[in-house]
Design a protein around this motif. Structure first.
Motif, PDB file in Angstrom:
ATOM      1  N   THR A 166      29.812  43.877  16.307  1.00  0.00           N
ATOM      2  CA  THR A 166      30.581  44.663  17.270  1.00  0.00           C
ATOM      3  C   THR A 166      31.057  45.958  16.596  1.00  0.00           C
ATOM      4  OG1 THR A 166      31.342  42.604  18.265  1.00  0.00           O
ATOM      5  CG2 THR A 166      32.590  44.593  18.802  1.00  0.00           C
ATOM      6  N   ASP A 225      30.449  39.058   6.313  1.00  0.00           N
ATOM      7  CA  ASP A 225      29.263  38.226   6.082  1.00  0.00           C
ATOM      8  C   ASP A 225      28.899  38.191   4.603  1.00  0.00           C
ATOM      9  OD1 ASP A 225      28.290  37.245   8.609  1.00  0.00           O
ATOM     10  OD2 ASP A 225      27.891  39.318   9.150  1.00  0.00           O
ATOM     11  N   ARG A 277      31.223  34.910  18.599  1.00  0.00           N
ATOM     12  CA  ARG A 277      32.092  34.981  17.438  1.00  0.00           C
ATOM     13  C   ARG A 277      33.486  34.509  17.788  1.00  0.00           C
ATOM     14  NH1 ARG A 277      32.299  40.917  14.871  1.00  0.00           N
ATOM     15  NH2 ARG A 277      34.303  40.449  13.962  1.00  0.00           N
TER      16      ARG A 277
HETATM   17  C1  WTA Z   1      26.242  37.463  12.915  1.00  0.00           C
HETATM   18  C2  WTA Z   1      26.630  40.762  17.358  1.00  0.00           C
HETATM   19  C3  WTA Z   1      22.414  36.671  10.874  1.00  0.00           C
HETATM   20  C4  WTA Z   1      26.980  37.910  11.670  1.00  0.00           C
HETATM   21  C5  WTA Z   1      25.663  41.938  17.298  1.00  0.00           C
HETATM   22  C6  WTA Z   1      27.847  39.051  12.169  1.00  0.00           C
HETATM   23  C7  WTA Z   1      23.829  37.738  12.331  1.00  0.00           C
HETATM   24  C8  WTA Z   1      28.203  38.578  13.543  1.00  0.00           C
HETATM   25  C9  WTA Z   1      22.772  38.564  12.771  1.00  0.00           C
HETATM   26  C10 WTA Z   1      28.541  39.707  14.476  1.00  0.00           C
HETATM   27  C11 WTA Z   1      21.472  38.357  12.198  1.00  0.00           C
HETATM   28  C12 WTA Z   1      24.578  39.118  13.816  1.00  0.00           C
HETATM   29  N1  WTA Z   1      21.353  37.398  11.258  1.00  0.00           N
HETATM   30  N2  WTA Z   1      23.641  36.807  11.392  1.00  0.00           N
HETATM   31  N3  WTA Z   1      20.401  39.046  12.570  1.00  0.00           N
HETATM   32  N4  WTA Z   1      23.276  39.400  13.696  1.00  0.00           N
HETATM   33  N5  WTA Z   1      24.926  38.108  13.018  1.00  0.00           N
HETATM   34  O1  WTA Z   1      30.240  41.090  16.543  1.00  0.00           O
HETATM   35  O2  WTA Z   1      27.764  36.852  11.194  1.00  0.00           O
HETATM   36  O3  WTA Z   1      29.225  39.435  18.156  1.00  0.00           O
HETATM   37  O4  WTA Z   1      28.981  39.285  11.377  1.00  0.00           O
HETATM   38  O5  WTA Z   1      27.881  41.196  17.003  1.00  0.00           O
HETATM   39  O6  WTA Z   1      27.053  37.867  14.005  1.00  0.00           O
HETATM   40  O7  WTA Z   1      28.787  39.226  15.755  1.00  0.00           O
HETATM   41  P1  WTA Z   1      29.107  40.222  16.925  1.00  0.00           P
END
Ligand code: WTA
Length: 647
Positions: free
Chosen positions: A413, A501, A527
């Motif tokens: 995000t 992460d 999340r």
């Molecule tokens: C996880 C979503 C592994 C990660 C766009 C991050 C991922 C959180 C990946 C963000 C990926 C997102 N491989 N983990 N390709 N993409 N994440 O804010 O832990 O909903 O910090 O954004 O999702 O989640 P958000």
């Protein structure tokens, strides 16, 4: 399969924007040699500036970075108006409803509808530049019109995912001091109508002073209660508005939207994005990572309530002038072939979804994709959580027929758009690996003092230079912004952005994301903060103490595992279901727990800190390898194990 590397499809690479690793490396080198120059070049090329910027990057009040200082533009112009001369009749939004109804909205029609919507916001509701508008909407084209209408008049939208409860909605409305809430009567899911408006009514039950009106879009025509003087019908009012509306001239750094997301502490925070930097990167990543071109039909299955929906259903695709497919329903209804039928019917060229969805589709219909003509597909994408190699392999072999590159896109995000991802025409792909940082993005795996981690060692995934689409602030809480994102890691003594992460780099420089290292869990790509769930569970009067951890789950990636210490008595089914009710009303159904276990106590250090790592290991059924002698009561560990075994 282990160690297998998938080379880019040669036919695809020929026409791709980035055609080889050499071209990728040249872009990286360009950013390396002149970081600001690299970004300036793209901003000049891509953005329809109304007035030029005077400075590319202002670092004087870091970490409150400013990009393209003094530049003037408007995002709805970038996404709509500037395309009208040559793409007016092209489909901008291709909508498919849950029940199979299809609507094609051209760029001309989109322009008219957004302008009408913008006029309605301005003229009827007095919404002006800087006002906050909360959107609580299903996946219908009007959601995109509402976003773009806000952007057109300079209002800041804050979308609340329709799966959040009225409590969660109220918190977000209040935090943003929204003037207007836009919702719908409801929509359709799995062939049946469902309602959204009642949650808005409940959220506003004890009037929230800031909210002046609720605008209700009619989708399913179900009966909903109406509060005279507060509720207004979009479908009635919109008829009277003109389809001409000049856009507001916005500053590069004016906020475009807020989007609340969970962190490791406290309540969800309003991530604030900018205008110029955000839209630039939304568009550029569409071009680089998905390589959209010509008459491509791009389908991202996310909900607009999440950042993926913002950037890759609405802003990115439209800024890139492509056709974006928007789907109201679920990809497994009426059967496991729905998504594939849609790919066939609409000749989808890029398909972007979450590992959870891939695992469900795989499980429900291993051979289902073979029944459809999926030959239009060129690029497949995943986002939201680490994808496991078996799911990756099925996606690649069966859905993509072995010919489509899979872009495993890592971002958040807060990052606004993709950060680490293969480029489909260039990157040799290792399954389930996000591969390399995109050109212009400086991603490093380090220790908190900036020391680079060795090959094969997990460290903190940090972005060590500011980038245009980065989060600008947490709405109303600059201190929290600094602490949450720039408080954990430094490089050369300067705070750098830490993602939350962990990641590991292999001998070839490939970056693999290992998952969150903070107290955030990721359930089906959603999340959630353990602190937030714990606060909700504490609302239950029987609960004395609580600790929440994530546990690996076949389909969801992670599931919620709750340890509770009861005030008295034992956990019975009543209390379990009560706790889940509390979670669903405080947060939403996505926060329901798979496991709730009563334990006699929690593993705490002598200073009272709960050792969640131990609880995570027990939930997973792992042996505890760490030293527990420092715990206040080391015996509690075996008691917890026993309780979990018997639960
Ligand atoms: C996880 C979503 C592994 C990660 C766009 C991050 C991922 C959180 C990946 C963000 C990926 C997102 N491989 N983990 N390709 N993409 N994440 O804010 O832990 O909903 O910090 O954004 O999702 O989640 P958000």
């Amino acid at each position: 399969m282990h160690g297998e590397v998938f080379q880019p499809n040669k036919d695809f690479a020929k026409n791709a924007r980035v055609k080889s690793m050499d071209e990728y490396r040249a872009l990286v080198a360009e950013a390396d040699a002149d970081y600001e120059g690299f970004w300036a070049k793209r901003a000049d090329e891509k953005i329809a500036w109304i007035a030029p910027y005077t400075k590319v990057l202002d670092e004087s009040s870091a970490p409150f970075y400013k990009w393209f200082v003094d530049g003037k533009l408007n995002v709805s112009n970038q996404c709509i108006d500037r395309h009208l001369a040559d793409k007016g009749d092209k489909t901008a939004i291709l909508f498919e409803g849950d029940r199979g109804d299809v609507e094609k909205i051209t760029y001309n029609e989109l322009s008219q509808r957004v302008n009408k919507f913008a006029n309605l916001l301005k003229n009827r509701f007095g919404v002006t530049k800087g006002d906050r508008v909360v959107l609580y909407l299903p996946m219908i084209p009007e959601a995109a019109y509402a976003m773009l209408a806000c952007a057109r008049i300079g209002a800041i939208h804050s979308i609340v995912f329709g799966g959040f409860s009225s409590e969660a909605l109220r918190d977000r409305i209040e935090d943003a001091s929204a003037k207007l809430v836009i919702t719908a009567d409801g929509a359709y899911r799995k062939g049946k109508p469902y309602l959204l408006k009642p949650a808005v009514d409940k959220a506003l039950e004890n009037d929230i002073a800031c909210v002046e009106a609720v605008l209700v879009i009619q989708r399913n025509k179900e009966d909903v209660t109406w509060k005279e003087g507060r509720d207004y019908s979009y479908n009635e009012l919109i008829k009277d508005e003109s389809d001409v509306c000049d856009f507001e001239v916005m500053d590069s750094e004016d906020p475009l939207f807020l989007l609340y997301t969970s962190g490791s502490t406290g309540k969800p925070k309003g991530v604030q994005h900018s205008t110029a930097g955000y839209i630039l990167w939304a568009q550029m990543t569409m071009e680089w990572v998905f390589d959209v071109q010509g008459d491509d039909v791009f389908w991202c299955t996310a909900d607009i309530g999440w950042i993926t929906g913002h950037t890759y259903i609405v802003y990115g695709p439209l800024a890139a002038g492509t056709t974006t497919l928007m789907f109201e329903g679920v990809p497994t209804y009426p059967d496991a072939g729905r998504a594939w039928k849609m790919v066939q019917d609409h000749k989808v060229t890029q398909f972007y979804t979450a590992p959870t969805a891939i695992r469900v589709l795989h499980k429900m219909g291993e051979n289902e994709p073979e029944k459809y003509d999926l030959s239009s597909l060129k690029v497949l994408g995943t986002v939201g959580e680490p994808i496991d190699p078996p799911a990756w392999m099925w996606y690649h072999q069966v859905v993509g027929n072995g010919k489509c590159p899979i872009v495993d896109t890592w971002w958040q995000t807060e990052t606004g758009g993709h950060m680490i991802s293969p480029l489909p025409g260039a990157t040799p792909i290792k399954p389930a690996c996000a591969t390399f940082a995109l050109p212009g993005i400086i991603a490093e795996v380090i220790e908190s003092d900036g020391t680079p981690k060795k090959i094969g060692e997990t460290g903190l995934l940090c972005i060590t230079k500011p980038w245009p689409s980065m989060i600008r602030n947490i709405w109303g809480d600059s201190e929290r912004f600094k602490k949450a994102y720039f408080g954990d890691a430094k490089k050369d003594g300067k705070p750098v952005y830490f993602s939350g992460d962990g990641a590991v780099i292999d001998k070839d420089g490939y970056i693999t994301i290992t998952g969150r290292v903070d107290d955030v869990i990721n359930v089906s790509g959603h999340r959630m903060g353990t602190a937030e769930i714990e606060a909700a569970v504490k609302e239950d009067e029987h609960v004395a103490e609580v600790a929440v951890v994530g546990r690996p789950h076949d389909i969801k990636g992670e599931s919620i595992f709750i340890y509770i210490v009861m005030k008295e008595g034992k956990v019975n089914d009543d209390i379990k279901s009560h706790i889940n009710q509390v979670l669903s009303s405080e947060i939403g159904n996505i926060a329901k727990a798979d496991d709730i276990v009563a334990v006699p106590g929690l593993p705490k250090t002598r200073s009272g800190k709960i050792m969640r790592r131990i609880l995570r290991s027990i939930a997973k059924g792992e042996e505890i390898t760490q030293d527990i002698s420092t715990l206040e009561d080391p015996d509690v560990v075996s008691k917890i194990k026993e309780a979990v075994k018997n639960s």
